[in-house]
Design a protein around this motif. Structure first.
Motif, PDB file in Angstrom:
ATOM      1  N   LEU A  76       0.831  -1.206   0.000  1.00 13.84           N
ATOM      2  CA  LEU A  76       0.000   0.000   0.000  1.00 13.84           C
ATOM      3  C   LEU A  76       0.869   1.260   0.000  1.00 13.84           C
ATOM      4  CD1 LEU A  76      -3.053   0.368  -0.008  1.00 13.84           C
ATOM      5  CD2 LEU A  76      -2.945   0.727   2.465  1.00 13.84           C
ATOM      6  N   HIS A  77       2.045   1.150   0.609  1.00 23.12           N
ATOM      7  CA  HIS A  77       2.961   2.291   0.599  1.00 23.12           C
ATOM      8  C   HIS A  77       3.703   2.298  -0.746  1.00 23.12           C
ATOM      9  CE1 HIS A  77       6.327   4.914   1.584  1.00 23.12           C
ATOM     10  NE2 HIS A  77       5.595   5.339   2.621  1.00 23.12           N
ATOM     11  N   PRO A  78       3.882   3.469  -1.353  1.00 27.16           N
ATOM     12  CA  PRO A  78       4.488   3.466  -2.696  1.00 27.16           C
ATOM     13  C   PRO A  78       5.961   3.027  -2.692  1.00 27.16           C
ATOM     14  CG  PRO A  78       4.118   5.713  -1.902  1.00 27.16           C
ATOM     15  CD  PRO A  78       3.420   4.805  -0.954  1.00 27.16           C
ATOM     16  N   GLY A 153       7.669  11.418  10.957  1.00 28.61           N
ATOM     17  CA  GLY A 153       7.680  11.260   9.504  1.00 28.61           C
ATOM     18  C   GLY A 153       8.777  10.369   8.965  1.00 28.61           C
ATOM     19  N   SER A 154       9.486   9.660   9.862  1.00 26.25           N
ATOM     20  CA  SER A 154      10.670   8.926   9.397  1.00 26.25           C
ATOM     21  C   SER A 154      10.403   7.458   9.065  1.00 26.25           C
ATOM     22  CB  SER A 154      11.764   9.007  10.468  1.00 26.25           C
ATOM     23  OG  SER A 154      11.362   8.295  11.622  1.00 26.25           O
ATOM     24  N   LEU A 155       9.202   6.961   9.349  1.00 30.88           N
ATOM     25  CA  LEU A 155       8.902   5.546   9.073  1.00 30.88           C
ATOM     26  C   LEU A 155       7.876   5.441   7.951  1.00 30.88           C
ATOM     27  CD1 LEU A 155       8.667   4.249  12.759  1.00 30.88           C
ATOM     28  CD2 LEU A 155      10.405   3.592  11.073  1.00 30.88           C
ATOM     29  N   ASN A 156       7.971   4.374   7.146  1.00 31.12           N
ATOM     30  CA  ASN A 156       7.022   4.183   6.047  1.00 31.12           C
ATOM     31  C   ASN A 156       5.905   3.204   6.418  1.00 31.12           C
ATOM     32  OD1 ASN A 156      10.033   4.122   4.245  1.00 31.12           O
ATOM     33  ND2 ASN A 156       8.675   5.887   4.268  1.00 31.12           N
ATOM     34  N   VAL A 182       0.957   8.415  18.304  1.00 33.17           N
ATOM     35  CA  VAL A 182       2.423   8.403  18.209  1.00 33.17           C
ATOM     36  C   VAL A 182       2.849   7.763  16.893  1.00 33.17           C
ATOM     37  CG1 VAL A 182       4.551   7.475  19.216  1.00 33.17           C
ATOM     38  CG2 VAL A 182       2.739   8.374  20.711  1.00 33.17           C
ATOM     39  N   VAL A 183       2.258   6.607  16.575  1.00 33.48           N
ATOM     40  CA  VAL A 183       2.618   5.937  15.320  1.00 33.48           C
ATOM     41  C   VAL A 183       2.271   6.834  14.129  1.00 33.48           C
ATOM     42  CG1 VAL A 183       2.108   3.960  13.822  1.00 33.48           C
ATOM     43  CG2 VAL A 183       2.357   3.627  16.301  1.00 33.48           C
ATOM     44  N   TYR A 184       1.097   7.423  14.164  1.00 33.47           N
ATOM     45  CA  TYR A 184       0.673   8.342  13.088  1.00 33.47           C
ATOM     46  C   TYR A 184       1.744   9.395  12.845  1.00 33.47           C
ATOM     47  CZ  TYR A 184      -2.263  11.594  10.440  1.00 33.47           C
ATOM     48  OH  TYR A 184      -2.773  12.405   9.455  1.00 33.47           O
ATOM     49  N   ASP A 185       2.244   9.976  13.926  1.00 32.56           N
ATOM     50  CA  ASP A 185       3.233  11.052  13.801  1.00 32.56           C
ATOM     51  C   ASP A 185       4.556  10.558  13.216  1.00 32.56           C
ATOM     52  OD1 ASP A 185       1.342  12.741  14.892  1.00 32.56           O
ATOM     53  OD2 ASP A 185       2.177  12.636  16.935  1.00 32.56           O
ATOM     54  N   LYS A 186       4.936   9.344  13.562  1.00 34.03           N
ATOM     55  CA  LYS A 186       6.228   8.831  13.099  1.00 34.03           C
ATOM     56  C   LYS A 186       6.178   8.426  11.629  1.00 34.03           C
ATOM     57  CE  LYS A 186       7.679   9.386  17.226  1.00 34.03           C
ATOM     58  NZ  LYS A 186       8.381  10.657  17.497  1.00 34.03           N
ATOM     59  N   LEU A 187       4.968   8.159  11.109  1.00 33.85           N
ATOM     60  CA  LEU A 187       4.816   7.723   9.706  1.00 33.85           C
ATOM     61  C   LEU A 187       4.891   8.928   8.763  1.00 33.85           C
ATOM     62  CD1 LEU A 187       1.877   5.195  10.141  1.00 33.85           C
ATOM     63  CD2 LEU A 187       4.192   4.608   9.366  1.00 33.85           C
ATOM     64  N   ASP A 188       5.352   8.659   7.550  1.00 35.95           N
ATOM     65  CA  ASP A 188       5.353   9.730   6.542  1.00 35.95           C
ATOM     66  C   ASP A 188       3.937   9.919   5.988  1.00 35.95           C
ATOM     67  OD1 ASP A 188       4.776   7.807   4.651  1.00 35.95           O
ATOM     68  OD2 ASP A 188       6.732   7.838   3.706  1.00 35.95           O
ATOM     69  N   ILE A 240      -5.650  -2.416   8.651  1.00 35.97           N
ATOM     70  CA  ILE A 240      -4.738  -1.452   8.033  1.00 35.97           C
ATOM     71  C   ILE A 240      -5.269  -0.058   8.325  1.00 35.97           C
ATOM     72  CG2 ILE A 240      -4.207  -0.415   5.779  1.00 35.97           C
ATOM     73  CD1 ILE A 240      -3.327  -3.074   4.788  1.00 35.97           C
ATOM     74  N   ALA A 241      -4.384   0.774   8.910  1.00 34.73           N
ATOM     75  CA  ALA A 241      -4.700   2.192   9.114  1.00 34.73           C
ATOM     76  C   ALA A 241      -3.709   2.971   8.246  1.00 34.73           C
ATOM     77  CB  ALA A 241      -4.544   2.551  10.588  1.00 34.73           C
ATOM     78  N   SER A 242      -4.232   3.719   7.319  1.00 35.77           N
ATOM     79  CA  SER A 242      -3.362   4.336   6.312  1.00 35.77           C
ATOM     80  C   SER A 242      -3.521   5.850   6.317  1.00 35.77           C
ATOM     81  CB  SER A 242      -3.727   3.770   4.932  1.00 35.77           C
ATOM     82  OG  SER A 242      -3.080   4.480   3.902  1.00 35.77           O
ATOM     83  N   LYS A 243      -2.387   6.541   6.136  1.00 38.95           N
ATOM     84  CA  LYS A 243      -2.446   7.999   5.955  1.00 38.95           C
ATOM     85  C   LYS A 243      -2.637   8.344   4.480  1.00 38.95           C
ATOM     86  CE  LYS A 243       0.495  10.485   8.532  1.00 38.95           C
ATOM     87  NZ  LYS A 243       1.740  10.871   9.282  1.00 38.95           N
ATOM     88  N   GLY A 244      -2.437   7.372   3.591  1.00 41.30           N
ATOM     89  CA  GLY A 244      -2.529   7.644   2.158  1.00 41.30           C
ATOM     90  C   GLY A 244      -3.545   6.742   1.480  1.00 41.30           C
ATOM     91  N   LYS A 245      -3.051   5.792   0.766  1.00 44.51           N
ATOM     92  CA  LYS A 245      -3.858   4.961  -0.116  1.00 44.51           C
ATOM     93  C   LYS A 245      -4.784   4.019   0.684  1.00 44.51           C
ATOM     94  CE  LYS A 245      -3.364   1.728  -3.961  1.00 44.51           C
ATOM     95  NZ  LYS A 245      -2.928   1.859  -5.353  1.00 44.51           N
ATOM     96  N   ASP A 246      -5.926   3.726   0.076  1.00 41.85           N
ATOM     97  CA  ASP A 246      -6.910   2.810   0.646  1.00 41.85           C
ATOM     98  C   ASP A 246      -6.734   1.435   0.008  1.00 41.85           C
ATOM     99  OD1 ASP A 246      -9.262   1.298   1.117  1.00 41.85           O
ATOM    100  OD2 ASP A 246     -10.513   3.098   1.168  1.00 41.85           O
ATOM    101  N   PRO A 247      -6.625   0.375   0.788  1.00 42.33           N
ATOM    102  CA  PRO A 247      -6.409  -0.947   0.171  1.00 42.33           C
ATOM    103  C   PRO A 247      -7.558  -1.417  -0.714  1.00 42.33           C
ATOM    104  CG  PRO A 247      -6.711  -1.144   2.560  1.00 42.33           C
ATOM    105  CD  PRO A 247      -6.601   0.317   2.257  1.00 42.33           C
ATOM    106  N   MET A 248      -8.717  -0.753  -0.675  1.00 47.27           N
ATOM    107  CA  MET A 248      -9.810  -1.115  -1.581  1.00 47.27           C
ATOM    108  C   MET A 248      -9.655  -0.421  -2.935  1.00 47.27           C
ATOM    109  SD  MET A 248     -11.330  -3.265   0.251  1.00 47.27           S
ATOM    110  CE  MET A 248     -12.871  -3.699  -0.578  1.00 47.27           C
TER     111      MET A 248
END
Lengths: 314, 314, 314, 314
Positions: A76-78, A153-156, A182-188, A240-248
């Motif tokens: 799901l992550h590019p 923002g340092s983890l994908n 916390v996880v949300y913040d660490k993700l890009d 799956i909790a995503s800040k970007g793409k939706d797995p559907m």
């Protein structure tokens, strides 16, 4: 050649539902600082890992759980370069992550060093050398502390392969809304968080629903999915909790292409059709997990029983 | 109020896999000319029907099995007026068929009159009066004989809700290529045949695969599908064999529309998303059921064990 | 402190009678050249030794079995100096023999050196150092060969603590009439032979009766006795075959006196009243074990099943 | 002929000790005002009566329990004409009493009329018509009230065949010192009171000891005895409390003579040797039941658990 038929492991689903698994060899029995670990050989499922009396995975079907946990999130992550796994002591979650050609750094945090030692010795077909991959950073520590130390923002991709917090188990702080933030913040910006989310049966779904509601309070895209794991006798679920793409949002063609290009080696369970199987949940399951209820919140802890009851904590 | 916790029913999956279900009341225990019937009340699944020691269905989740068995096949036919059920003694398969507004005649053939008498008395939430619907024709006879007496092309949908022929059980003649040809002939040009096709687990799939190969020898369109039934602790499978439409050819919108228009009352499990969940099978399952092997043939009978072995018969 | 409740050992009494013992620690699991050895810790019986799936003895009640096996035979001989034990790998039979002040030489023959190594490490409360007593001669060899090498008349007491020959198990040659004659010859004129003689329940007694008939073919005095061993859930039986004194000929006073004078240390189970308890068997048991039947004969071997059937061998 | 192997009855000895008995037919399952009654057929023990989840007796070995309960007490009285049984719903205790030629009036008091109806229909080999013997007076009432209505000195033998008062069960008032005094008063000068006194195993003996101490507070002669009952997997105990003769005062010859003269028909288990077997208890058992402890007293009720703990009540 003797056939032993006198040693049994009992998996209690409720006081009136008991599954007995015969085993022939008891390879390891260890009480660590954190948990009771049993590793047994069974005639039907091959080797089995049991933690605190619950089946964790079996040699014959662990690929189902681990492919399901890892690949939908990773794809799901590019371009997942930096990935973090919490838990996952068998090493099989790491094994699947390392199949992704884009991965440069894999952080795996497990609190129990004895569990990894046991896996190194007895669960070779699980980790297949993943612990010694040059991209692997193995950290024995409390996951919360480790995650907080990453830059924003340092983890994908972050993968939560932890035992769920039934009866206020010790992993409760890693399943709260506060920790999800916390996880949300660490993700890009395209970051993906995937959480193993417990048993999901037509009559047992409360833990899954609570984790789902909690992630929905933080992430814009939240999708439940599940697949049957034979050695558990039940479907197992993930979110799956995503800040970007939706797995559907995939098409089957795109998904087939991504698997072919980005993954080295063959997958046994996961492909586009399996993806739809897992993400299209039956109507009764969808309705059950969308029932209203409390979220997992540090400030208002709740006590979830294995039977599915939700009680106020203290 | 006493809570009994001393009566158990054991479901043997293999000599080293045993599931114990506690029960509190033993409502019926009857040895008929054809089978042993037990009806018990359990704390977890409500009432349960057990035939020859195998769980047939439970009050709490029978809707999953019966909706899955009936609606994909019924909707696949453009206008099912005349429908035939083989087996289905609980009456719940008939209940689901009768929800279809197009149905004018429903023939239900069961060899065991005592089973229907038991259902009438103890399984009211299953049949919900279906046995007394004016469209219902209940026939106590050998299904093969009854089917052969229909005129060619006179049936729209045939539903096989029979116990599968493990260890050359008595239903073997109703699972052969020869009998599939009889059903094919009795169906009209858009005719649909759906067959309950046994347990389908990653490690146990041989019976399903044999039924699948057999139907593929006769019908142009053959699709396997499965859904998890909690009281069985396993996914259960079905196969649609169609002379006309392919169940993968729906769009979700068409399917939603067909359900809305053609079915009276609410469905609890089946809808378009459930359809895709059931018909998109995981890769490992698809590969397993497509392994080559023998078909079920009157002239070369094979002996299928519950463990999954295929042996020559005699 | 965690309480494990997921590991079970099953003791099959018949296909419809199963006793499950929970255990918390699996201390040893070893397949030797001769047998499968499991040593477990249980909440109820303390440590348990299990051989080939059968409970051998438990920490909490092994004293009952071992006092019953040893003292009636030892006291029956007027002055037992040279004693031989066949089997008895836990070391507890030896421990009881060595309590007799008259003993000068104790020969213990066990075929399985690994069993004694396991006992030394894990069954300390059983042997209590007996293996290292200066009177002890530990021999790892086939018992028949060892016994044959003794001079005629050179032994005072012989104790057979061997697993009984169900289903033509490997100990069959040590239970035959021919071997009983060898033991007879090696004993002096007052010599006593005591044989552990299997389970003895009102409905399961065939093995005991066969051993009894066999000893009656060789020795002038043969007495059956039994005592309940809780960890076996059943009475266990022994047979004394004597060339001299009859164990029914004691008075209680004589027996009390002999125990006081000849045994060092306290006995927990055995005294004069226990003697009468064990040697006075209920009428139904006496009648059962006196039913006519075949003896154990090298030239006409019979096949005794655990259920109690006697079949011709080949 | 089908062999069922899927229905089990579980007998819990402790949370880590479970005995499973397979059954093939469930003849009766009835919740009366007082108890849950199950009657099943088993392959090993024949028909079995189960009350509130505990095995009460089995067709194949009930003679052991019932002969042990009745004959030592009946023979101890020089001429038992008037006998009273409390409980004993199967009718087998009465059957054994009625074998005594001296008996003129037998009063049997059971609180549960449904139990006797079940016995009449399903337990024919137990009662063998005893309920219809002209000497039998069957009374459905509370035993305490009935006993109190007898004149002092008017009974020769009283037999207590009641379920013991674990966890303050409803029979507690019939096991107290106060009630023992009532029985004492109703008995004549040679009167004998016999009480079924629970399981008696080396590690489980607390209930027996409490009943023993209680009877010792009232009667001059109190003797414990026990016999192994195979379907219980344990020895079962009784206590004789006598105002006259001591059961240890017989000679074997006198006892043989008394059996021959006073009992019509053959006994299967009881004779003089069985008498000594039952009354000579092993040393460890004698010491256990003579440990000091509280008695059963209406004014200071105690709470006895099945595991053997004694707790203050409320």
């Amino acid at each position: 050649m003797r056939v032993k038929n006198w040693l049994w492991f009992s998996d209690f689903f409720s006081s009136s539902e008991v599954h007995l698994h015969g085993f022939t060899e008891h390879l390891l029995e260890k009480t660590t600082r954190f948990q009771d670990i049993d590793i047994v050989d069974t005639p039907f499922f091959g080797r089995m890992l049991i933690i605190d009396g619950d089946v964790q995975s079996s040699e014959k079907d662990e690929f189902i759980y681990h492919e399901a946990m890892v690949h939908p999130a990773m794809l799901l992550h590019p371009h997942p370069r930096r990935v973090l796994i919490m838990g996952g002591g068998e090493g099989a979650t790491a094994r699947e992550v390392l199949k992704h050609k884009t991965v440069e750094e894999l952080y795996m945090v497990d609190i129990d060093e004895d569990m990894i030692a046991a896996a190194r010795e007895f669960l070779i077909s699980w980790h297949q050398g993943a612990f010694d991959d040059p991209r692997m950073h193995l950290i024995f520590d409390d996951a919360r502390k480790v995650v907080e130390n990453f830059e924003n923002g340092s983890l994908n991709v972050v993968i939560s392969d932890l035992t769920e917090p039934f009866e206020m188990g010790p992993s409760f702080p890693l399943f709260t809304k506060q920790f999800a933030q916390v996880v949300y913040d660490k993700l890009d910006d395209q970051g993906v968080y995937v959480v193993q989310s417990s048993i999901l049966r037509p009559l047992i779904y409360t833990m899954h629903a609570a984790i789902r509601r909690t992630l929905q309070a933080v992430f814009p895209v939240v999708r439940s999915y599940a697949v049957y794991v034979e050695s558990f006798d039940t479907p197992w679920s993930f979110i799956i909790a995503s800040k970007g793409k939706d797995p559907m949002d995939w098409t089957s063609e795109e998904l087939h292409g991504a698997i072919r290009e980005r993954i080295s080696g063959e997958l046994k369970m996961y492909d586009a059709e399996s993806h739809w199987h897992m993400f299209y949940l039956p109507k009764n399951i969808r309705e059950a997990i969308d029932e209203p209820g409390p979220i997992l919140d540090e400030e208002h802890p709740i006590y979830l029983t294995r039977k599915g009851d939700i009680l106020p904590y203290k």
